[in-house]
Design a protein around this motif. Structure first.
Motif, PDB file in Angstrom:
ATOM      1  N   ARG A  40       9.722   4.444  -5.709  1.00 55.27           N
ATOM      2  CA  ARG A  40       8.674   3.423  -5.719  1.00 55.27           C
ATOM      3  C   ARG A  40       8.004   3.318  -7.078  1.00 55.27           C
ATOM      4  NH1 ARG A  40       6.308   1.132  -1.299  1.00 55.27           N
ATOM      5  NH2 ARG A  40       4.267   1.172  -2.320  1.00 55.27           N
ATOM      6  N   ARG A  41       8.397   4.141  -8.047  1.00 56.48           N
ATOM      7  CA  ARG A  41       7.764   4.151  -9.362  1.00 56.48           C
ATOM      8  C   ARG A  41       8.745   3.665 -10.425  1.00 56.48           C
ATOM      9  NH1 ARG A  41       3.092   6.940  -8.508  1.00 56.48           N
ATOM     10  NH2 ARG A  41       3.052   8.216  -6.620  1.00 56.48           N
ATOM     11  N   SER A  62       7.110  -1.659  -3.908  1.00 59.39           N
ATOM     12  CA  SER A  62       5.992  -2.567  -4.119  1.00 59.39           C
ATOM     13  C   SER A  62       6.226  -3.331  -5.410  1.00 59.39           C
ATOM     14  CB  SER A  62       4.674  -1.799  -4.192  1.00 59.39           C
ATOM     15  OG  SER A  62       3.640  -2.606  -4.711  1.00 59.39           O
ATOM     16  N   GLU A  91       0.816  -1.208   0.000  1.00 62.43           N
ATOM     17  CA  GLU A  91       0.000   0.000   0.000  1.00 62.43           C
ATOM     18  C   GLU A  91       0.854   1.263   0.000  1.00 62.43           C
ATOM     19  OE1 GLU A  91      -3.045   0.154  -0.493  1.00 62.43           O
ATOM     20  OE2 GLU A  91      -3.842  -1.834  -0.025  1.00 62.43           O
ATOM     21  N   GLU A  92       0.570   2.172  -0.942  1.00 65.74           N
ATOM     22  CA  GLU A  92       1.303   3.432  -1.044  1.00 65.74           C
ATOM     23  C   GLU A  92       1.073   4.299   0.194  1.00 65.74           C
ATOM     24  OE1 GLU A  92       3.746   6.309  -2.860  1.00 65.74           O
ATOM     25  OE2 GLU A  92       3.316   4.276  -3.513  1.00 65.74           O
ATOM     26  N   GLU A  93      -0.176   4.402   0.655  1.00 64.92           N
ATOM     27  CA  GLU A  93      -0.479   5.234   1.816  1.00 64.92           C
ATOM     28  C   GLU A  93       0.185   4.668   3.073  1.00 64.92           C
ATOM     29  OE1 GLU A  93      -4.664   5.647   2.163  1.00 64.92           O
ATOM     30  OE2 GLU A  93      -4.880   6.827   0.313  1.00 64.92           O
ATOM     31  N   TYR A 116       3.353  -2.768  -7.862  1.00 64.96           N
ATOM     32  CA  TYR A 116       3.334  -1.401  -8.386  1.00 64.96           C
ATOM     33  C   TYR A 116       4.411  -1.218  -9.452  1.00 64.96           C
ATOM     34  CZ  TYR A 116       2.363   3.607  -8.159  1.00 64.96           C
ATOM     35  OH  TYR A 116       1.982   4.884  -8.459  1.00 64.96           O
ATOM     36  N   GLN A 122       3.784   5.649   3.087  1.00 68.48           N
ATOM     37  CA  GLN A 122       3.981   7.039   3.481  1.00 68.48           C
ATOM     38  C   GLN A 122       3.881   7.201   4.996  1.00 68.48           C
ATOM     39  OE1 GLN A 122       4.980   9.600   1.650  1.00 68.48           O
ATOM     40  NE2 GLN A 122       5.116   8.250  -0.127  1.00 68.48           N
TER      41      GLN A 122
END
Length: 579
Positions: free
Chosen positions: A474-475, A448, A430-432, A451, A435
């Protein structure tokens, strides 16, 4: 509207469906074993812009059959993706799908890349991707300080490398990828990027490390552990004092005194009635100490030898180690990460709670220390020498387990050296959540797998040739070869107008295609040729975000009954890059 079918019930399937719906505005049918289990409830709620009409169609089927694919209207689909974690199951399902529709595009998720290459070579319109292979470089780069180069090989054999600007030859830089300090991808001004894409000439493969061999002298460090060393030191001290006492009481030389002291301490001395009281006291003390020490030595030796044999058999550490990377979780991604780190010459200690995990045997075959144990147990991380580790990479499939192991590892390392902060890389879905972890625990490095991998799977379903992905935090950025479609909106467009800051960068243009009678060549820095235009003999090599690639694919799509193509009478006014 594009129509796709996805088979799978896991994190990658969830990300992939979201990617297809939100990025490609596609209609998606998802086949899952159980509508109420796994990721199915979350997948069913995915929609674009809170529009319920865009939600996927869900079909429950525990076993793939022709009837299931017919119910999913496979013959009307543009592509189908099989993203289950079972390689054999994915292949079997793909073959059944081809029986229903021999022309449908198939995208397969497979860990076994050798098998995947063989399948893609024999099945037309089929792409085989490995989620762990796509994502592993991001974890490796994070573990080593985000400076680990990523190599990309084009279809014509030429190579590019994504790396830190300080590591690149300025003359070989093709474009800027990211300004990592500001979190900006594909900046308009290449000079502001500290992460760049550069050409590579010749092979720069890293030779695999030699298999580690345990030296007999190094094994002695394990056999003679701390407890046994303390006992041996105590024995030596007692014998030294006994030697001094015997020499002083009996008025003999040092050698004779040592001889008598050792024999007496080991219980071999005979009583001497005519000796002085002081001499008798010394004899009694040495005998008592000897009787007490021998069982202690026996117990210590037996315990240490057994422990050593168990550690050697399990592949654990047999000698002190420092500056290593600990990889916790030896599933698909953990196996890829430890293999890549080993290939780069980095010392690795692998940890998993399951003896049957995929990476356990891989690690042992590579000669790496492999510890079977729970990483949330302090003893396990201590056995992996977390106090002296360079980095702790935790990549199990459970976010909460990863966080618990990371906090424990950092705490153990802090106790050993309060001034040192252990580098930690987490696998978090989970991205949130990632964070919040960053804010609460100051753990900035999380990745991830789904992701990182989902954009490549989605792009492959659309039909673009995604060569590779470049992790940026993360991208990811996508490296793709996109042909200019006959009659597309790109025909006649200037090279210089193609790139869009933050979305897309034209890196090279490959001219000529099979069947058109024009030799294939790759030309770099195409935007410097300000007056050259694109035509249907060109294939563009681009680096793009997901949104940038989607927009480019729409512009590059050919049309039915395109106007006749007139090849140029002269070759393009470009200077090919020397090989």
């Amino acid at each position: 509207m594009r129509k796709f079918v996805v088979w799978g019930d896991n994190a990658l399937a969830r990300r992939l469906v979201g990617e297809l719906i939100n990025t490609y505005s596609a209609q998606v049918t998802v086949i899952v074993p159980d509508l109420a289990g796994g990721q199915a409830p979350e997948i069913a709620e995915i929609c674009a812009d809170d529009d319920p009409e865009t939600r996927p169609v869900m079909i429950a089927a525990r076993k793939v059959t022709r009837a299931v694919f017919e119910a999913a209207d496979l013959t009307d689909a543009d592509a189908i993706a099989f993203v289950d974690t079972d390689d054999v199951g994915n292949v079997d399902a793909a073959l059944i799908a081809r029986e229903v529709d021999p022309t449908v595009r198939v995208v397969l998720r497979m860990f076994n890349t050798r098998l995947g290459a063989g399948i893609s070579a024999r099945l037309s319109n089929c792409a085989v991707l490995s989620a762990s292979e796509i994502a592993a470089p991001a974890f490796v780069a994070a573990a080593l300080g985000d400076s680990n180069p990523t190599t990309i090989r084009l279809s014509d054999g030429q190579q590019l490398m994504a790396l830190d600007r300080s590591m690149a030859n300025p003359n070989d830089i093709r474009c800027g990828l990211a300004d990592t300090a500001r979190g900006e991808s594909l900046p308009a001004d290449d000079t502001t990027a500290d992460f760049v894409l550069a050409s590579v000439y010749g092979r720069r493969d890293v030779e695999p490390r030699h298999r580690r061999r345990r030296h007999p002298m190094r094994l002695s460090r394990l056999l003679i552990g701390g407890g046994l060393r303390r006992i041996l030191v105590a024995i030596v001290g007692v014998l030294a004092l006994g030697t001094v006492a015997v020499a002083a009481v009996r008025h003999v030389g040092v050698w004779k005194a040592l001889y008598l002291a050792v024999l007496t301490a080991l219980g071999g001395a005979n009583p001497q009635e005519n000796s002085t009281v002081l001499s008798q006291v010394v004899d009694v003390a040495l005998v008592v100490v000897g009787v007490a020490v021998i069982p202690a030595i026996t117990a210590a030796v037996v315990g240490i030898v057994v422990k050593a044999r168990l550690a050697i058999a399990a592949g654990g550490l047999t000698e002190p180690i420092s500056g290593h990377v600990i990889v916790v979780g030896l599933g698909n991604i953990g196996t890829r990460v430890l293999t890549e780190l080993n290939d780069l010459g980095i010392d690795v200690v692998a940890v998993d709670r399951e003896e049957r995990a995929r990476g356990v045997q891989v690690g042992r075959d590579l000669g790496l220390p492999v510890i079977i144990g729970d990483a949330t147990n302090p003893d396990t991380l201590t056995a992996a020498s977390v106090a002296t580790a360079r980095c702790l990479v935790v990549v199990t499939t459970a976010d909460i387990t990863n966080l618990e192991a990371a906090l424990l590892g950092r705490d153990l390392a802090g106790r050993a050296d309060p001034d040192r902060k252990l580098r930690v890389v987490l696998r978090l879905f989970e991205e949130e959540f990632a964070q919040r972890i960053k804010t609460a625990f100051d753990i900035n490095l999380s990745r991830s797998v789904s992701y990182l991998a989902a954009p490549a799977f989605a792009a492959s379903m659309v039909g673009s040739e995604v060569i590779d992905t470049i992790p940026v935090g993360r991208r990811v950025l996508l490296v793709a070869e996109v042909p200019v479609g006959a009659g597309s909106r790109l025909e006649g467009q200037y090279f210089r107008g193609l790139s869009e800051p933050g979305l897309l960068r034209l890196v090279a243009v490959q001219t000529g295609r099979a069947g058109l009678g024009v030799g294939v060549q790759t030309f770099w820095a195409p935007e410097q040729n300000r007056w050259r235009t694109l035509d249907r003999t060109h294939t563009m090599v681009v680096v793009a975000t997901r949104a940038g690639l989607v927009a480019l694919l729409e512009r590059a799509a050919g049309v039915e009954n395109p106007p006749p193509f007139n090849p140029p009478s002269a070759p393009p006014l470009l200077t090919p890059q020397p090989r």
